[in-house]
Motif scaffolding. Structure first.
Motif, PDB file in Angstrom:
ATOM      1  N   PRO A 227     -32.576  -1.191 -27.950  1.00  0.00           N
ATOM      2  CA  PRO A 227     -31.398  -0.329 -27.853  1.00  0.00           C
ATOM      3  C   PRO A 227     -31.692   1.121 -28.260  1.00  0.00           C
ATOM      4  O   PRO A 227     -31.236   2.059 -27.612  1.00  0.00           O
ATOM      5  N   ALA A 228     -32.484   1.309 -29.305  1.00  0.00           N
ATOM      6  CA  ALA A 228     -32.823   2.675 -29.731  1.00  0.00           C
ATOM      7  C   ALA A 228     -33.634   3.396 -28.662  1.00  0.00           C
ATOM      8  O   ALA A 228     -33.378   4.569 -28.361  1.00  0.00           O
ATOM      9  N   ALA A 229     -34.612   2.704 -28.070  1.00  0.00           N
ATOM     10  CA  ALA A 229     -35.427   3.307 -27.009  1.00  0.00           C
ATOM     11  C   ALA A 229     -34.572   3.620 -25.790  1.00  0.00           C
ATOM     12  O   ALA A 229     -34.761   4.649 -25.142  1.00  0.00           O
ATOM     13  N   PHE A 230     -33.623   2.740 -25.487  1.00  0.00           N
ATOM     14  CA  PHE A 230     -32.704   2.981 -24.377  1.00  0.00           C
ATOM     15  C   PHE A 230     -31.934   4.278 -24.591  1.00  0.00           C
ATOM     16  O   PHE A 230     -31.865   5.125 -23.703  1.00  0.00           O
ATOM     17  N   HIS A 231     -31.341   4.430 -25.760  1.00  0.00           N
ATOM     18  CA  HIS A 231     -30.538   5.624 -26.024  1.00  0.00           C
ATOM     19  C   HIS A 231     -31.376   6.898 -25.993  1.00  0.00           C
ATOM     20  O   HIS A 231     -30.905   7.947 -25.545  1.00  0.00           O
ATOM     21  N   GLU A 232     -32.616   6.806 -26.418  1.00  0.00           N
ATOM     22  CA  GLU A 232     -33.498   7.976 -26.378  1.00  0.00           C
ATOM     23  C   GLU A 232     -33.918   8.302 -24.944  1.00  0.00           C
ATOM     24  O   GLU A 232     -33.799   9.430 -24.491  1.00  0.00           O
ATOM     25  N   ALA A 233     -34.408   7.307 -24.229  1.00  0.00           N
ATOM     26  CA  ALA A 233     -34.915   7.529 -22.870  1.00  0.00           C
ATOM     27  C   ALA A 233     -33.805   7.891 -21.895  1.00  0.00           C
ATOM     28  O   ALA A 233     -34.026   8.643 -20.945  1.00  0.00           O
ATOM     29  N   CYS A 234     -32.615   7.370 -22.112  1.00  0.00           N
ATOM     30  CA  CYS A 234     -31.515   7.565 -21.161  1.00  0.00           C
ATOM     31  C   CYS A 234     -30.500   8.609 -21.610  1.00  0.00           C
ATOM     32  O   CYS A 234     -29.465   8.793 -20.960  1.00  0.00           O
ATOM     33  N   ALA A 235     -30.790   9.307 -22.693  1.00  0.00           N
ATOM     34  CA  ALA A 235     -29.850  10.290 -23.236  1.00  0.00           C
ATOM     35  C   ALA A 235     -29.339  11.297 -22.208  1.00  0.00           C
ATOM     36  O   ALA A 235     -28.145  11.583 -22.167  1.00  0.00           O
ATOM     37  N   PRO A 236     -30.198  11.847 -21.322  1.00  0.00           N
ATOM     38  CA  PRO A 236     -29.693  12.853 -20.385  1.00  0.00           C
ATOM     39  C   PRO A 236     -28.915  12.280 -19.200  1.00  0.00           C
ATOM     40  O   PRO A 236     -28.362  13.033 -18.411  1.00  0.00           O
ATOM     41  N   CYS A 237     -28.836  10.968 -19.066  1.00  0.00           N
ATOM     42  CA  CYS A 237     -28.209  10.363 -17.888  1.00  0.00           C
ATOM     43  C   CYS A 237     -26.692  10.305 -18.035  1.00  0.00           C
ATOM     44  O   CYS A 237     -26.170   9.733 -18.996  1.00  0.00           O
ATOM     45  N   ALA A 238     -25.989  10.852 -17.069  1.00  0.00           N
ATOM     46  CA  ALA A 238     -24.521  10.850 -17.080  1.00  0.00           C
ATOM     47  C   ALA A 238     -23.962   9.437 -16.924  1.00  0.00           C
ATOM     48  O   ALA A 238     -22.857   9.151 -17.375  1.00  0.00           O
ATOM     49  N   TRP A 239     -24.710   8.534 -16.309  1.00  0.00           N
ATOM     50  CA  TRP A 239     -24.242   7.166 -16.088  1.00  0.00           C
ATOM     51  C   TRP A 239     -24.289   6.335 -17.369  1.00  0.00           C
ATOM     52  O   TRP A 239     -23.646   5.294 -17.465  1.00  0.00           O
TER      53      TRP A 239
ATOM     54  N   THR B 168     -22.962   6.750 -20.213  1.00  0.00           N
ATOM     55  CA  THR B 168     -21.668   6.622 -20.881  1.00  0.00           C
ATOM     56  C   THR B 168     -20.787   5.538 -20.271  1.00  0.00           C
ATOM     57  O   THR B 168     -19.835   5.094 -20.909  1.00  0.00           O
ATOM     58  N   LEU B 169     -21.105   5.092 -19.057  1.00  0.00           N
ATOM     59  CA  LEU B 169     -20.324   4.028 -18.427  1.00  0.00           C
ATOM     60  C   LEU B 169     -20.596   2.673 -19.073  1.00  0.00           C
ATOM     61  O   LEU B 169     -19.801   1.745 -18.932  1.00  0.00           O
ATOM     62  N   GLY B 170     -21.741   2.542 -19.739  1.00  0.00           N
ATOM     63  CA  GLY B 170     -22.062   1.322 -20.454  1.00  0.00           C
ATOM     64  C   GLY B 170     -22.644   0.201 -19.610  1.00  0.00           C
ATOM     65  O   GLY B 170     -23.009  -0.851 -20.138  1.00  0.00           O
ATOM     66  N   VAL B 171     -22.752   0.387 -18.305  1.00  0.00           N
ATOM     67  CA  VAL B 171     -23.246  -0.661 -17.419  1.00  0.00           C
ATOM     68  C   VAL B 171     -24.713  -0.977 -17.704  1.00  0.00           C
ATOM     69  O   VAL B 171     -25.093  -2.148 -17.810  1.00  0.00           O
ATOM     70  N   CYS B 172     -25.532   0.037 -17.815  1.00  0.00           N
ATOM     71  CA  CYS B 172     -26.966  -0.177 -18.065  1.00  0.00           C
ATOM     72  C   CYS B 172     -27.199  -0.814 -19.426  1.00  0.00           C
ATOM     73  O   CYS B 172     -28.019  -1.725 -19.564  1.00  0.00           O
ATOM     74  N   GLU B 173     -26.487  -0.341 -20.429  1.00  0.00           N
ATOM     75  CA  GLU B 173     -26.660  -0.894 -21.772  1.00  0.00           C
ATOM     76  C   GLU B 173     -26.246  -2.367 -21.812  1.00  0.00           C
ATOM     77  O   GLU B 173     -26.934  -3.196 -22.423  1.00  0.00           O
ATOM     78  N   ALA B 174     -25.165  -2.716 -21.141  1.00  0.00           N
ATOM     79  CA  ALA B 174     -24.726  -4.117 -21.085  1.00  0.00           C
ATOM     80  C   ALA B 174     -25.765  -4.972 -20.367  1.00  0.00           C
ATOM     81  O   ALA B 174     -26.078  -6.084 -20.810  1.00  0.00           O
ATOM     82  N   ALA B 175     -26.319  -4.466 -19.269  1.00  0.00           N
ATOM     83  CA  ALA B 175     -27.346  -5.206 -18.530  1.00  0.00           C
ATOM     84  C   ALA B 175     -28.601  -5.386 -19.381  1.00  0.00           C
ATOM     85  O   ALA B 175     -29.213  -6.455 -19.375  1.00  0.00           O
ATOM     86  N   LEU B 176     -28.970  -4.347 -20.135  1.00  0.00           N
ATOM     87  CA  LEU B 176     -30.135  -4.442 -21.020  1.00  0.00           C
ATOM     88  C   LEU B 176     -29.900  -5.495 -22.104  1.00  0.00           C
ATOM     89  O   LEU B 176     -30.777  -6.312 -22.377  1.00  0.00           O
ATOM     90  N   GLN B 177     -28.733  -5.485 -22.705  1.00  0.00           N
ATOM     91  CA  GLN B 177     -28.425  -6.466 -23.743  1.00  0.00           C
ATOM     92  C   GLN B 177     -28.500  -7.887 -23.189  1.00  0.00           C
ATOM     93  O   GLN B 177     -29.073  -8.776 -23.819  1.00  0.00           O
ATOM     94  N   GLU B 178     -27.948  -8.093 -22.007  1.00  0.00           N
ATOM     95  CA  GLU B 178     -27.988  -9.417 -21.374  1.00  0.00           C
ATOM     96  C   GLU B 178     -29.432  -9.839 -21.090  1.00  0.00           C
ATOM     97  O   GLU B 178     -29.822 -10.979 -21.357  1.00  0.00           O
ATOM     98  N   LEU B 179     -30.230  -8.917 -20.575  1.00  0.00           N
ATOM     99  CA  LEU B 179     -31.628  -9.204 -20.280  1.00  0.00           C
ATOM    100  C   LEU B 179     -32.398  -9.560 -21.545  1.00  0.00           C
ATOM    101  O   LEU B 179     -33.167 -10.519 -21.575  1.00  0.00           O
ATOM    102  N   ARG B 180     -32.185  -8.806 -22.609  1.00  0.00           N
ATOM    103  CA  ARG B 180     -32.888  -9.057 -23.868  1.00  0.00           C
ATOM    104  C   ARG B 180     -32.474 -10.405 -24.472  1.00  0.00           C
ATOM    105  O   ARG B 180     -33.308 -11.115 -25.008  1.00  0.00           O
ATOM    106  N   VAL B 181     -31.211 -10.769 -24.353  1.00  0.00           N
ATOM    107  CA  VAL B 181     -30.755 -12.071 -24.857  1.00  0.00           C
ATOM    108  C   VAL B 181     -31.407 -13.183 -24.060  1.00  0.00           C
ATOM    109  O   VAL B 181     -31.919 -14.148 -24.620  1.00  0.00           O
ATOM    110  N   ARG B 182     -31.424 -13.062 -22.728  1.00  0.00           N
ATOM    111  CA  ARG B 182     -32.052 -14.091 -21.879  1.00  0.00           C
ATOM    112  C   ARG B 182     -33.532 -14.240 -22.188  1.00  0.00           C
ATOM    113  O   ARG B 182     -34.092 -15.324 -22.084  1.00  0.00           O
ATOM    114  N   ALA B 183     -34.180 -13.127 -22.562  1.00  0.00           N
ATOM    115  CA  ALA B 183     -35.620 -13.148 -22.856  1.00  0.00           C
ATOM    116  C   ALA B 183     -35.902 -13.559 -24.308  1.00  0.00           C
ATOM    117  O   ALA B 183     -37.056 -13.576 -24.723  1.00  0.00           O
TER     118      ALA B 183
END
Length: 109
Positions: free
Chosen positions: A74-86, A88-103
Motif C-alpha cells: 500500500p505504501a509503494a502504491f501511494h508513492e508510485a501512483c501519487a500523480p495519477c488523477a484516477w 482518488t477513485l479508489g478502484v486501483c487500490e481496491a484491486a491491489l488489496q484484493e490481489l494481495r489478499v488472494r496472494a
C-alpha cells in the motif's frame, strides 16, 4: 476479458512504452498517444522500476499479478501512483488489496 477468463493466468502480456489496451477507456487517449504524455511517462517509469520491468518484456498475466502482489505494498502504491488523477477513485487500490489478499500477502504491509 481474456485475462479474467479461463486460462487467463497464462495469457502473455507485453510491457510497452506507448498507449495500450489499458488506456482504451481513458478520455486523454488520442490515438496512439496521450494528451497527458509527460505525466504518463513518469507514472510508467515509476511502475516499471517498482516492478522490475522493462519495455519489450513479455510475461504471463499470472506472473505479473504475483509480482504486483509481492512488490506493490500500500505504501509503494501511494508513492508510485501519487500523480495519477484516477488514484482518488479508489478502484486501483481496491484491486491491489484484493490481489494481495488472494496472494496471501494481506492488504497492508
Amino acid at each position: 476479458d481474456r485475462l479474467r477468463g479461463p486460462g487467463g493466468e497464462s495469457e502473455p502480456i507485453e510491457v510497452v512504452e506507448r498507449t495500450d489496451s489499458i488506456c482504451q477507456p481513458c478520455p486523454n487517449r488520442a490515438g496512439e498517444s496521450c494528451s497527458s504524455e509527460e505525466k504518463i511517462r513518469q507514472l510508467d517509469s515509476s511502475h516499471q522500476a517498482l516492478l522490475g520491468l522493462r519495455a519489450g518484456e513479455v510475461l504471463s498475466w499470472g506472473a505479473a499479478q504475483a509480482r504486483i502482489a509481492e512488490r506493490v505494498t500500500p505504501a509503494a502504491f501511494h508513492e508510485a501512483c501519487a500523480p495519477c488523477a484516477w488514484r482518488t477513485l479508489g478502484v486501483c487500490e481496491a484491486a491491489l488489496q484484493e490481489l494481495r489478499v488472494r496472494a496471501g500477502r494481506g492488504a497492508a504491509e
